[in-house]
Enzyme design. Sequence first.
Site, PDB file in Angstrom:
ATOM      1  N   SER A 130      32.206  50.440  38.800  1.00  0.00           N
ATOM      2  CA  SER A 130      32.988  50.740  40.011  1.00  0.00           C
ATOM      3  C   SER A 130      32.571  52.065  40.640  1.00  0.00           C
ATOM      4  O   SER A 130      32.174  52.999  39.938  1.00  0.00           O
ATOM      5  CB  SER A 130      34.470  50.815  39.619  1.00  0.00           C
ATOM      6  OG  SER A 130      35.215  51.493  40.602  1.00  0.00           O
ATOM      7  N   LYS A 272      33.119  41.537  48.094  1.00  0.00           N
ATOM      8  CA  LYS A 272      34.219  41.266  47.145  1.00  0.00           C
ATOM      9  C   LYS A 272      35.560  41.404  47.853  1.00  0.00           C
ATOM     10  O   LYS A 272      35.856  42.469  48.399  1.00  0.00           O
ATOM     11  CB  LYS A 272      34.155  42.260  45.983  1.00  0.00           C
ATOM     12  CG  LYS A 272      35.289  42.129  44.966  1.00  0.00           C
ATOM     13  CD  LYS A 272      35.058  43.027  43.758  1.00  0.00           C
ATOM     14  CE  LYS A 272      36.064  42.804  42.648  1.00  0.00           C
ATOM     15  NZ  LYS A 272      37.297  43.577  42.818  1.00  0.00           N
ATOM     16  N   HIS A 296      41.917  41.117  43.868  1.00  0.00           N
ATOM     17  CA  HIS A 296      41.977  42.377  43.127  1.00  0.00           C
ATOM     18  C   HIS A 296      42.930  42.228  41.941  1.00  0.00           C
ATOM     19  O   HIS A 296      43.581  43.192  41.524  1.00  0.00           O
ATOM     20  CB  HIS A 296      42.456  43.500  44.060  1.00  0.00           C
ATOM     21  CG  HIS A 296      41.725  44.801  43.913  1.00  0.00           C
ATOM     22  ND1 HIS A 296      40.760  45.220  44.791  1.00  0.00           N
ATOM     23  CD2 HIS A 296      41.839  45.802  42.999  1.00  0.00           C
ATOM     24  CE1 HIS A 296      40.314  46.423  44.424  1.00  0.00           C
ATOM     25  NE2 HIS A 296      40.950  46.796  43.349  1.00  0.00           N
ATOM     26  N   ARG A 299      46.552  43.321  42.668  1.00  0.00           N
ATOM     27  CA  ARG A 299      46.860  44.765  42.696  1.00  0.00           C
ATOM     28  C   ARG A 299      46.886  45.348  44.098  1.00  0.00           C
ATOM     29  O   ARG A 299      47.263  46.498  44.289  1.00  0.00           O
ATOM     30  CB  ARG A 299      45.807  45.531  41.888  1.00  0.00           C
ATOM     31  CG  ARG A 299      45.812  45.195  40.436  1.00  0.00           C
ATOM     32  CD  ARG A 299      44.592  45.746  39.727  1.00  0.00           C
ATOM     33  NE  ARG A 299      44.627  47.164  39.519  1.00  0.00           N
ATOM     34  CZ  ARG A 299      45.270  47.780  38.543  1.00  0.00           C
ATOM     35  NH1 ARG A 299      45.961  47.074  37.688  1.00  0.00           N
ATOM     36  NH2 ARG A 299      45.229  49.089  38.413  1.00  0.00           N
TER      37      ARG A 299
HETATM   38  C1  LIG Z   1      42.747  48.858  36.081  1.00  0.00           C
HETATM   39  C2  LIG Z   1      41.972  48.150  37.155  1.00  0.00           C
HETATM   40  C3  LIG Z   1      41.149  48.893  37.998  1.00  0.00           C
HETATM   41  C4  LIG Z   1      40.413  48.239  38.990  1.00  0.00           C
HETATM   42  N1  LIG Z   1      39.540  48.971  39.764  1.00  0.00           N
HETATM   43  C5  LIG Z   1      38.764  48.337  40.668  1.00  0.00           C
HETATM   44  C6  LIG Z   1      37.774  49.060  41.399  1.00  0.00           C
HETATM   45  O1  LIG Z   1      37.574  50.260  41.202  1.00  0.00           O
HETATM   46  N2  LIG Z   1      37.055  48.378  42.322  1.00  0.00           N
HETATM   47  C7  LIG Z   1      37.235  47.033  42.556  1.00  0.00           C
HETATM   48  O2  LIG Z   1      36.561  46.463  43.411  1.00  0.00           O
HETATM   49  N3  LIG Z   1      38.155  46.325  41.852  1.00  0.00           N
HETATM   50  C8  LIG Z   1      38.900  46.940  40.920  1.00  0.00           C
HETATM   51  N4  LIG Z   1      39.800  46.220  40.177  1.00  0.00           N
HETATM   52  C9  LIG Z   1      39.912  44.767  40.390  1.00  0.00           C
HETATM   53  C10 LIG Z   1      38.941  44.003  39.460  1.00  0.00           C
HETATM   54  O3  LIG Z   1      37.609  44.217  39.867  1.00  0.00           O
HETATM   55  C11 LIG Z   1      39.195  42.501  39.496  1.00  0.00           C
HETATM   56  O4  LIG Z   1      39.132  42.050  40.820  1.00  0.00           O
HETATM   57  C12 LIG Z   1      40.532  42.090  38.872  1.00  0.00           C
HETATM   58  O5  LIG Z   1      40.833  42.870  37.733  1.00  0.00           O
HETATM   59  C13 LIG Z   1      40.472  40.629  38.467  1.00  0.00           C
HETATM   60  O6  LIG Z   1      41.703  40.185  38.023  1.00  0.00           O
HETATM   61  P1  LIG Z   1      42.125  40.065  36.478  1.00  0.00           P
HETATM   62  O7  LIG Z   1      42.435  41.446  36.035  1.00  0.00           O
HETATM   63  O8  LIG Z   1      43.303  39.158  36.533  1.00  0.00           O
HETATM   64  O9  LIG Z   1      40.948  39.475  35.707  1.00  0.00           O
HETATM   65  C14 LIG Z   1      40.535  46.840  39.175  1.00  0.00           C
HETATM   66  C15 LIG Z   1      41.365  46.118  38.318  1.00  0.00           C
HETATM   67  C16 LIG Z   1      42.074  46.749  37.304  1.00  0.00           C
HETATM   68  C17 LIG Z   1      42.929  45.921  36.390  1.00  0.00           C
END
Ligand SMILES: Cc1cc2nc3c(=O)[nH]c(=O)nc-3n(C[C@H](O)[C@H](O)[C@H](O)COP(=O)(O)O)c2cc1C
Length: 416
Positions: A130, A272, A296, A299
């Site tokens: 990331s 993405k 995401h 989130r």
């Molecule tokens: C703690 C955490 C931090 C994340 N940080 C980023 C990030 O910096 N950049 C990004 O594109 N997605 C980020 N994501 C999203 C993940 O890339 C991904 O899309 C997501 O975790 C997928 O869902 P899942 O946790 O149900 O597998 C983050 C997810 C989590 C759980």
Amino acid sequence: MKPRDLRQLISLKPFERSSSARRLSGCHDVDDLRAAARRALPKSVFDYVDGGADEEVSLVANRESFRRFHLVPRAMQDVTSVNLATRVFGAELRAPIGLAPTGYTRMVDPAGELAVARAANSRGVPYVLSTVGTTTIEDLAISIPRNLWFQLYVLRDRGLTWSLMERANAAGVTTMEVSVDTAVSGRRLRDVRNGFTIPPTLTLSTLTDIAFNYRYWIKMITSPALSFANIAPATDDGNPTIADISSLFDPTVSWDDLADIRARWPGQLLVKGPLSPADAERAVGVGVDGVHLSNHGGRQLDRAIAPLELVRPVRERVGEDCTIVLDSGVRHGADVLIALARGADLCMVGRPYLYGLAVAGEQGVGRAIDLLIEQLHRTMQLCGLTSLADLREHGEEIVMLNETAVAPSRPREDPR
Ligand SMILES: Cc1cc2nc3c(=O)[nH]c(=O)nc-3n(C[C@H](O)[C@H](O)[C@H](O)COP(=O)(O)O)c2cc1C
């Protein structure tokens, strides 16, 4: 019963000396890893990883989207040997599984991104670093010289954005994905309620937390300080917080920026976070090599549609040549099978490997990947499938949507 018969009844396993192996020995699926991570982490850190935005409607819907599908196996196929290998962007992967980018990974365990990348690399699956990672692109590239992916947030400071891309290219990153779902940060209420900050600050509740989670805090205190290793904005005290970092993100990012990035990035490019089939088609028109369907992990925008619902309509719009990656809610190998049958090429996970990292560092991440691969392997066998080509050919007969049934799902505990 004779003493000999009694001895046979009693099976005492030798004591496992490695504490990581002991913690992992009870983890037989991703939910077990999650439960073990909950025990290993302070509440606020666990909630930061585990939580979703607002009412967590999307967080729950992501998982339930997979449970709406039923499997109708093909009987009496020879499934002695199953090949899960696939090629994505010219690279051979052992299985159609990858690790999605997650920010501030060293907060979960100081081994951080390096441990995650090593586990992915040893299993032959990709990992995406990331922009807000806690390890530099260059340090990661030294350890993982092949098939390294990088996730880009477009920053207000375009000079900094282009320099990140140049560094990624110079370090040998093959694939870059631009996240487009973060115009502003989602509001994760668990973090608000916990008074959570990045980096964690010493408050009365942190001090209580230290008393209950001293192993975690000892690990943290005895490791190099956490930092946003790739983008370090200048702040008065030299310690940028997540709020300082978020203020770097550019809410004006437009389709012209994506075209600009396409012109500058020589490698494979994914976008993405687009969710509508129209946006996916437009991104392909701009020249991206693939779309990464993601909300995401629930989130960002709460109530955003679960990406699984979109795989088929997006595939219809973008055609066969565009690579479709999917994440959000994948927790079992059967979920991967379902997504691929609907038309995805690769599934990624975020939280599952972070749970593993929290429980046992690199070994724990490896366990998360191994579980998903084993589950996919077995589900393929039970469905009468021996390869991903086989899955593509028969996926439609095997993966069926049950329109009427309400999918059973484990109730989530109240996060508060
Ligand atoms: C703690 C955490 C931090 C994340 N940080 C980023 C990030 O910096 N950049 C990004 O594109 N997605 C980020 N994501 C999203 C993940 O890339 C991904 O899309 C997501 O975790 C997928 O869902 P899942 O946790 O149900 O597998 C983050 C997810 C989590 C759980």
